[in-house]
Design an enzyme around this catalytic site. Structure first.
Site, PDB file in Angstrom:
ATOM      1  N   CYS A  47      -2.344  -1.609   8.020  1.00  0.00           N
ATOM      2  CA  CYS A  47      -1.398  -2.009   8.416  1.00  0.00           C
ATOM      3  C   CYS A  47      -0.060  -0.501   8.009  1.00  0.00           C
ATOM      4  CB  CYS A  47      -0.333  -3.975   7.603  1.00  0.00           C
ATOM      5  SG  CYS A  47       1.767  -3.611   7.601  1.00  0.00           S
ATOM      6  N   CYS A  50       2.551  -1.077   5.790  1.00  0.00           N
ATOM      7  CA  CYS A  50       2.174  -2.286   4.074  1.00  0.00           C
ATOM      8  C   CYS A  50       1.828  -0.651   3.724  1.00  0.00           C
ATOM      9  CB  CYS A  50       1.407  -2.811   4.524  1.00  0.00           C
ATOM     10  SG  CYS A  50       1.727  -5.157   5.282  1.00  0.00           S
TER      11      CYS A  50
END
Length: 132
Positions: A47, A50
């Site tokens: 991600c 993230c």
């Protein structure tokens, strides 16, 4: 001050979260950061949001004058997270829509949250941890 960091996966979350809740009154700030797992081939999160948000969040928390508890909850690989029945998507306490999500936890409830599109913004992190 001190960031008390503890990690949980979907399978370990129940027991880790129970301990997190029991110790919450001892800390000035209690946060849950829902993140994507690292991709084993790159050792980086699958991600990109993230990857961007986590270091900013950790830096802000380490600069706080008070004790902070941070539970990092890893949502799994991309196919696991994409499942509409993912445990944290359907959990009435969390109702996750995206990762990363940073939640302020107080008195056994969500006090505030930053969604995936804002979890990397320093002024938003400051506001969340200060309760504003």
């Amino acid at each position: 001050m001190t960031v008390k960091l503890v990690d949980a996966t979907i399978s370990s979350f129940g027991s880790v979260f129970e301990k997190f809740q029991a110790e919450a009154p001892k800390n000035k700030v209690n946060l849950i950061l829902f993140l994507a797992d690292n991709d084993p081939s790159t050792n980086l999160s699958w991600c990109p949001d993230c990857v961007r948000a986590e270091p900013v969040i950790l830096k802000k928390l380490e600069a706080l004058p008070d004790d902070v508890a941070l539970l990092r909850a890893f949502v799994g690989d991309r196919p696991t997270w994409r499942n509409p029945q993912h445990p944290w998507r359907v959990d009435s306490r969390f109702k996750l829509k995206g990762v990363p999500t940073l939640i302020s936890w107080e008195s056994d409830a969500v006090k505030g949250r930053l969604e995936d599109y804002e979890a990397h913004l320093e002024h938003k992190i400051n506001a969340l941890v200060s309760g504003n």
